[in-house]
Motif scaffolding. Structure first.
Motif, PDB file in Angstrom:
ATOM      1  N   GLU A   1      25.642  55.068  35.181  1.00 42.69           N
ATOM      2  CA  GLU A   1      25.508  53.667  34.759  1.00 42.69           C
ATOM      3  C   GLU A   1      25.286  53.572  33.258  1.00 42.69           C
ATOM      4  OE1 GLU A   1      22.200  52.178  36.985  1.00 42.69           O
ATOM      5  OE2 GLU A   1      20.742  53.068  35.607  1.00 42.69           O
ATOM      6  N   SER A   2      25.369  52.337  32.771  1.00 51.28           N
ATOM      7  CA  SER A   2      25.122  52.109  31.342  1.00 51.28           C
ATOM      8  C   SER A   2      23.623  52.155  31.094  1.00 51.28           C
ATOM      9  CB  SER A   2      25.631  50.733  30.930  1.00 51.28           C
ATOM     10  OG  SER A   2      27.008  50.654  31.110  1.00 51.28           O
TER      11      SER A   2
ATOM     12  N   ARG B   1      31.799  59.193  37.933  1.00 53.90           N
ATOM     13  CA  ARG B   1      32.228  58.281  39.011  1.00 53.90           C
ATOM     14  C   ARG B   1      33.439  58.836  39.765  1.00 53.90           C
ATOM     15  NH1 ARG B   1      31.091  52.061  37.304  1.00 53.90           N
ATOM     16  NH2 ARG B   1      28.846  52.310  37.088  1.00 53.90           N
TER      17      ARG B   1
ATOM     18  N   ASP C   1      30.904  47.384  29.477  1.00 55.20           N
ATOM     19  CA  ASP C   1      31.812  48.507  29.728  1.00 55.20           C
ATOM     20  C   ASP C   1      32.717  48.885  28.558  1.00 55.20           C
ATOM     21  OD1 ASP C   1      31.229  49.484  32.162  1.00 55.20           O
ATOM     22  OD2 ASP C   1      33.292  49.219  32.929  1.00 55.20           O
TER      23      ASP C   1
ATOM     24  N   HIS D   1      26.620  58.945  40.886  1.00 58.95           N
ATOM     25  CA  HIS D   1      26.157  57.685  40.302  1.00 58.95           C
ATOM     26  C   HIS D   1      26.078  57.800  38.782  1.00 58.95           C
ATOM     27  CE1 HIS D   1      23.238  54.500  39.189  1.00 58.95           C
ATOM     28  NE2 HIS D   1      23.995  53.818  40.033  1.00 58.95           N
TER      29      HIS D   1
ATOM     30  N   GLN E   1      21.830  46.447  28.179  1.00 59.59           N
ATOM     31  CA  GLN E   1      22.894  47.416  28.470  1.00 59.59           C
ATOM     32  C   GLN E   1      24.157  47.021  27.723  1.00 59.59           C
ATOM     33  OE1 GLN E   1      22.950  47.112  32.768  1.00 59.59           O
ATOM     34  NE2 GLN E   1      22.147  49.188  32.924  1.00 59.59           N
TER      35      GLN E   1
ATOM     36  N   TYR F   1      30.644  58.603  32.058  1.00 59.33           N
ATOM     37  CA  TYR F   1      30.727  57.432  32.925  1.00 59.33           C
ATOM     38  C   TYR F   1      31.879  57.552  33.930  1.00 59.33           C
ATOM     39  CZ  TYR F   1      30.088  52.354  33.616  1.00 59.33           C
ATOM     40  OH  TYR F   1      29.814  51.121  34.125  1.00 59.33           O
TER      41      TYR F   1
END
Ligand SMILES: Cc1cc2nc3c(=O)[nH]c(=O)nc-3n(C[C@H](O)[C@H](O)[C@H](O)COP(=O)(O)OP(=O)(O)OC[C@H]3O[C@@H](n4cnc5c(N)ncnc54)[C@H](O)[C@@H]3O)c2cc1C
Length: 501
Positions: free
Chosen positions: A159-160, A152, A137, A157, A134, A148
Motif C-alpha cells: 500500500e501507499s 501485488r 497512485d 499486500h 498518502q 507496489y
C-alpha cells in the motif's frame, strides 16, 4: 580552558537535541509559557543550504559524515546532525506504530498509557500538524512502483505510505534536506513554532555533561564554529527540568559521560537497529532510483505473519549516485560497468523487526560512541527470507537480473535461482552490507526501575526532573519507520511535563 564566547543561561527547561523528541518538547513547553532553551550540535540549515549535493550534505548534516558504524563495521548507522535532527534529512515516510506492537506494550509491558486507544489522539494530532497523507497512485516513482506493483502481482499486500509534506514537487532529494521548504520536518514545523512561543534555539552547541545539584541541573558544553567542529566557546544552562533528546545513539552517550540515571546499568544496553539490507534489480527500462518521491509504497505482508512479533517488510530506497557507488559490490572496471547501469537500477530495502538480536551503546575513553550489534538467529533468518521476497518482487516488476549486497557476489538470473543461492550465501558480520537508519530503544521506558531507564512519563527512574524524549525510550523495536511513533510519544510526554510542573 577559558573561552571568549560564553553563554550562561537560566531557564525552566533545557532540551538537548532538536529532532522528533526535542522538537515536540520545545514547542509544547514553550507554548505552555515555560522558558525553554534548546541546544543542538548541528547547524540551523535553511533551503539554500540544501544544495542536493551528496558530498556536501553527508559531511555537514549526517553524523560522522554518514560513516557511523558498529565496532565490527558490519552496520552503517545513519543519523542526522541538524536543527530538526534526523527529520531534516529523512525520507518523509510517516506510519503509525503497528497495532500488534502497541498491544504488546500495553498488555505485556504494562505500559497502558501507550495502548492503541491511548496513543490514537496523539497520532491524529501529529498527522494533522504535519499534513500526513498518502500519495495518490500516479505519484509513485518507478522505484516505488517496483514494490507496489511487483508485490501485488505476487499476491502480497502492498500500500501507499503516509508522508509529511505539503506541495511536494517530487524532486527526490528529501534525504539531502528539502530545498523547496515543502517537507514538514521538525526544522520547519516544531522548531519555528517553538521559537515563536519564545524558545531559544542555540545551534552548533554540543552538550558534554549534565550535573545535578538538588533540584537544579546544569547542562554544560561547547559552542562550535559554523563550518567546522572547532570549539569557539562554552555554555552553561541551569534549569530544574532537563530533557535529553539526542537520539538512540547520542542520548546514552551523554548520559554515560555524565554518569547519570544508570544505577541499573541499563543506559545504552538495549539498542535496536531495525536491520536493513537491499536488493538491486537491473531493468531494461529507466528507473532512476534517486528521482521522484523517495518512499511512497510498502509491502507489509510479512510483518508478524508468524505471530512472533518479528518479520520484515519491503520498501523502496532512494539511491543517489554516491550512495549507489558505496553500496554496490565490485571494484575498478567492474564497479564502473555496474555504475554505468545506474539509471536502470531498481533498489528495494528489506527491514527486519528486531526480536532476538542484541545491541548496545557504550562510550570510549574520549566519550565517543562504541556501538555493538549482534544479529540473532531468528532475525538473520528473516533477513534471508526478506531478500528472497524482495528479489521475487523485483522480478515480478520486470527485472532482468537481481543482486544482493553480499560480499561474495550473489546475483540471480531468474527467480528459480533465488532460493538455492540464498541458502548457500553467508549472513555473518561483513558478509553482507547492513544499514540502520532507525536506531531505537537504547534507554527504554518501562514500569520496572530495574529493567528500564525512564518511566512511562519519560522521567528518569533515578533523577527527578531529568527526562528523556526521543527514539531511545521507545520500549521495543517497531518494525516500521519510527518518526511518527517518536513524535506521538513525545507529544504525550511533553503534555505530561506541562501538567506536572
Ligand atoms: C536517511 C534517513 C532517512 C530516514 N527516513 C525516515 C522516514 O522516511 N520515516 C521515518 O519514520 N523515519 C525515517 N528516518 C528515521 C527518523 O528520522 C529518526 O528515527 C528520528 O528523527 C529520530 O528522532 P530522535 O528525536 O530520536 O532523534 P534525531 O531526530 O536524530 O535528533 C537528535 C538530535 O540531537 C542532536 N544531539 C545529539 N547529541 C547531542 C548533544 N550532546 N548536544 C547537542 N545536540 C545533540 C543531534 O545532532 C540530532 O540533531 C530516517 C533516517 C535517516 C538517517
Amino acid at each position: 580552558m577559558e573561552y571568549k564566547k560564553t553563554k550562561n543561561i537560566t531557564a525552566d527547561v533545557c532540551i538537548v537535541g532538536s529532532g522528533c523528541g526535542g522538537g515536540v518538547c520545545a514547542k509544547v513547553l514553550a507554548e505552555a509559557g515555560m522558558k525553554v532553551v534548546l541546544v543542538e550540535e548541528g547547524g540551523y540549515f535553511t533551503a539554500e543550504d540544501f544544495n542536493q549535493r551528496e558530498d556536501d550534505v553527508y559531511q555537514k548534516m549526517y553524523r560522522h559524515r554518514a560513516g557511523l558504524a558498529t565496532e565490527d563495521l558490519s552496520f552503517t548507522i545513519l543519523t542526522g546532525k541538524t536543527v530538526g535532527g534526523t527529520t531534516t534529512i529523512n525520507w518523509t515516510t510517516s506510519l503509525r506504530t503497528p497495532r500488534f506492537v502497541l498491544d504488546h506494550w500495553a498488555k505485556d509491558l504494562h505500559l497502558e498509557q501507550y495502548s492503541y486507544d491511548e496513543l490514537l489522539p496523539y497520532f491524529e494530532k501529529v498527522e494533522r500538524y504535519l499534513n500526513v497523507h498518502q500519495e495518490p497512485d500516479e505519484r509513485h516513482n518507478e522505484n516505488n512502483r517496483i514494490v507496489y506493483d511487483g508485490a501485488r502481482a505476487l499476491g502480497y499486500h502492498a500500500e501507499s505510505t503516509g508522508r509529511n509534506v505539503d506541495g511536494c514537487i517530487q524532486c527526490g532529494y528529501c534525504g539531502l534536506g528539502c530545498a523547496y521548504d515543502v517537507k514538514l520536518s521538525a526544522n520547519l514545523t516544531y522548531i519555528p513554532d517553538a521559537e515563536k512561543a519564545g524558545a531559544q534555539i542555540i545551534s552548533r552547541a554540543r552538550a558534554e555533561n549534565i550535573s545535578v545539584n538538588g533540584v537544579r541541573k546544569t547542562v554544560e558544553g561547547y559552542l562550535l564554529e559554523e563550518q567546522s567542529d572547532t570549539v569557539v566557546g562554552s555554555f552553561k544552562i541551569d534549569a530544574p527540568i532537563v530533557i535529553v533528546a539526542g537520539s538512540a545513539i547520542h542520548t546514552p552517550v551523554l548520559l554515560l559521560k555524565s554518569k547519570l540515571a544508570n544505577g541499573n546499568r541499563k543506559v545504552g544496553s538495549t539498542l535496536t537497529l531495525h536491520p536493513t539490507t537491499a536488493v538491486l534489480g537491473v531493468f531494461d527500462r529507466i528507473i532512476d532510483p534517486g528521482y521522484g518521491i523517495p518512499q511512497s509504497a510498502v509491502c507489509d505482508e510479512f510483518m508478524n505473519y508468524r505471530n512472533d512479533r518479528g518479520g520484515y517488510w519491503i520498501e523502496a530506497v532512494p539511491v543517489h549516485p554516491a550512495l549507489a557507488a558505496m553500496s554496490l559490490p565490485e571494484f575498478g572496471e567492474k564497479h564502473r560497468s555496474v555504475m554505468e547501469r545506474y539509471r536502470n537500477l531498481g533498489a528495494s530495502i528489506v527491514l527486519v523487526k528486531d526480536t532476538d538480536s542484541f545491541g548496545s551503546v557504550k562510550i570510549n575513553q574520549f566519550g565517543r560512541p562504541i556501538i555493538n550489534y549482534t544479529l540473532g538467529d531468528r532475525d538473520r533468518q528473516y533477513v534471508r527470507e526478506g531478500l528472497d521476497t524482495a528479489a521475487r518482487i523485483q522480478f515480478a516488476a520486470g527485472a532482468r537480473e537481481v543482486g544482493t549486497l553480499h560480499a561474495r557476489k550473489t546475483i540471480f538470473g531468474s527467480p528459480d535461482e533465488i532460493q538455492r543461492k540464498l541458502s548457500t550465501a553467508r549472513y555473518g558480520p561483513n558478509e553482507i552490507v547492513m544499514y540502520s537508519a532507525h536506531p531505537l530503544s537504547s534507554c527504554r521506558m518501562g514500569v520496572n526501575p530495574r529493567t528500564s531507564v525512564v518511566g512511562p512519563d519519560g522521567e528518569s527512574h533515578e533523577v527527578s526532573g531529568l527526562f528523556i524524549c526521543d527514539g531511545s525510550i521507545i520500549p521495543t523495536s517497531l518494525g516500521v519507520n519510527p518518526q511518527l511513533t517518536i513524535f506521538a510519544v513525545a507529544e504525550r510526554i511533553a503534555e505530561g511535563i506541562v501538567g506536572k510542573f
